[in-house]
Design a protein around this motif. Sequence first.
Motif, PDB file in Angstrom:
ATOM      1  N   ARG A 110     -63.790  32.932-113.736  1.00 40.43           N
ATOM      2  CA  ARG A 110     -63.246  33.577-114.929  1.00 40.43           C
ATOM      3  C   ARG A 110     -63.407  32.718-116.179  1.00 40.43           C
ATOM      4  NH1 ARG A 110     -62.558  39.013-114.980  1.00 40.43           N
ATOM      5  NH2 ARG A 110     -61.606  39.745-113.052  1.00 40.43           N
ATOM      6  N   GLY A 112     -65.547  30.002-116.362  1.00 43.27           N
ATOM      7  CA  GLY A 112     -66.879  29.417-116.475  1.00 43.27           C
ATOM      8  C   GLY A 112     -66.900  27.913-116.301  1.00 43.27           C
ATOM      9  N   ARG A 169     -70.808  37.195-118.708  1.00 40.01           N
ATOM     10  CA  ARG A 169     -69.714  37.656-119.564  1.00 40.01           C
ATOM     11  C   ARG A 169     -70.138  38.916-120.307  1.00 40.01           C
ATOM     12  NH1 ARG A 169     -65.523  34.193-120.566  1.00 40.01           N
ATOM     13  NH2 ARG A 169     -65.715  32.097-119.673  1.00 40.01           N
ATOM     14  N   ARG A 170     -69.231  39.865-120.358  1.00 40.63           N
ATOM     15  CA  ARG A 170     -69.450  41.079-121.136  1.00 40.63           C
ATOM     16  C   ARG A 170     -68.628  41.091-122.413  1.00 40.63           C
ATOM     17  NH1 ARG A 170     -69.434  45.708-116.335  1.00 40.63           N
ATOM     18  NH2 ARG A 170     -71.372  45.035-115.338  1.00 40.63           N
ATOM     19  N   ASN A 172     -66.287  38.068-125.212  1.00 40.85           N
ATOM     20  CA  ASN A 172     -66.049  36.667-125.564  1.00 40.85           C
ATOM     21  C   ASN A 172     -64.650  36.195-125.191  1.00 40.85           C
ATOM     22  OD1 ASN A 172     -68.623  36.340-126.679  1.00 40.85           O
ATOM     23  ND2 ASN A 172     -67.953  37.181-128.647  1.00 40.85           N
ATOM     24  N   ALA A 176     -62.893  36.212-119.016  1.00 40.94           N
ATOM     25  CA  ALA A 176     -63.776  37.367-118.816  1.00 40.94           C
ATOM     26  C   ALA A 176     -65.026  37.038-118.019  1.00 40.94           C
ATOM     27  CB  ALA A 176     -64.180  37.958-120.170  1.00 40.94           C
ATOM     28  N   GLY A 177     -65.126  35.843-117.442  1.00 46.79           N
ATOM     29  CA  GLY A 177     -66.307  35.490-116.678  1.00 46.79           C
ATOM     30  C   GLY A 177     -66.360  36.209-115.338  1.00 46.79           C
TER      31      GLY A 177
END
Length: 226
Positions: A110, A112, A169-170, A172, A176-177
Amino acid sequence: MKMPQYQDAGEETEIDLACHVKVRTHRAENLQEDDSQFESLVNQAGEMFSSMVTKETTLESAAASDMLNQIKEKVDTRRADLSTRSKTSRLWVNYQKMLQTAQALIKADRTGSWKMHLRAMLDCLPIFAAAGHYNYLKSAYFYLQEMCQLETRHPDVHDKFSRGFHVIRRSNQYWAGLSSNFVIEQTLMESLKSSGGLTHGSGMTEEMRALWTMSTPITSEYNNAM
């Protein structure tokens, strides 16, 4: 294998550090009755948590404090002591370690964090062995061997992975990873197995496979635009 450690102090976010203070303070409250020297550490942790909430303490100064490590050592010592006294306690301690490993895997994807990902994978090896998943154990061990040599063999790839580009990632947002295999299951495999895909309606002939493969980039653009 020489494995990297978890996130450096500079990589730890303010939310992470505040959660660590709160959780470890809560665990430490049960030890105050048996350890008189522990009360001061607990009070200091509570004060640091309050000052971080009010923005009086910066992330750098809080991360530089050795107080959390001292609390962790006390808690780990108590866990080890309980494990030697009771089989039930040993079972619960091992269960907590497994949960922490699972949480680290999720957090690494999540956020990164490449170092945390490798460390969590290393912690999975004894779990795979104990559960009898020897194929997972063999594959994970080989994966770690290759990734530990990535810095010398492919420094450019290692640099990108260290900056969080090993996940997709979709957006920023910080949390959100997504791992690559998870995204493949959500996008490519979903379109292949859903209604109108190759396995549901279109068929698996050579012509249909070629048509589906060549039209997928175009249909995905329309899908994103909608």
